[in-house]
Write an enzyme that holds these catalytic residues in place. Sequence first.
Site, short mmCIF file in Angstrom:
data_model
loop_
_atom_site.label_atom_id
_atom_site.label_comp_id
_atom_site.label_asym_id
_atom_site.label_seq_id
_atom_site.Cartn_x
_atom_site.Cartn_y
_atom_site.Cartn_z
N CYS A 37 12.66 -2.36 -2.42
CA CYS A 37 12.94 -1.17 -2.75
C CYS A 37 12.79 -1.25 -4.38
CB CYS A 37 14.36 -0.99 -2.75
SG CYS A 37 14.70 -0.46 -0.90
N GLU B 262 11.10 4.68 -8.66
CA GLU B 262 9.60 5.43 -9.43
C GLU B 262 10.00 5.58 -10.90
OE1 GLU B 262 6.88 7.08 -8.21
OE2 GLU B 262 7.18 6.13 -6.28
N ARG C 177 1.21 15.54 -1.57
CA ARG C 177 -0.07 15.15 -1.16
C ARG C 177 -0.64 16.39 -0.33
NH1 ARG C 177 -2.58 10.18 -2.25
NH2 ARG C 177 -4.14 11.24 -1.97
#
Length: 119
Positions: free
Chosen positions: A73, A76, A114
């Site tokens: 992990c 961001e 996206r």
Amino acid sequence: MVRAVRGAIQVDADDRDSIIEGTTELVSTLMERNRLTTDDVISVLFTATPDLTAEFPALAARKLGFHEVPLICCSEIGVPGALPRVVRLMAHIETDRPRSEIHHVYLRGAVALRQDIAQ
């Protein structure tokens, strides 16, 4: 052949249950849509936006049986205005399928990230 599969989900809140539940949905959906088993998965990189700190997303994958798959992990980067409360993943898999048959999974609010490849 090694392929990478991407996915993301926006979770409801920065609490343990929301992160585990959302990540479970993301991983399960990605595995189902790509007809994968844990034996097909080489490794998974999870990221979480800086506002998610209550639990490691990889715990959800462990609970789904990813006991022998390397998981990690990361956080961001905190880009101003970025979509909040997002767990992302990139799974490396072994498959004979061409890239055109790989199904990337973007769920809930993360579909906006996206739209070109969300399925």
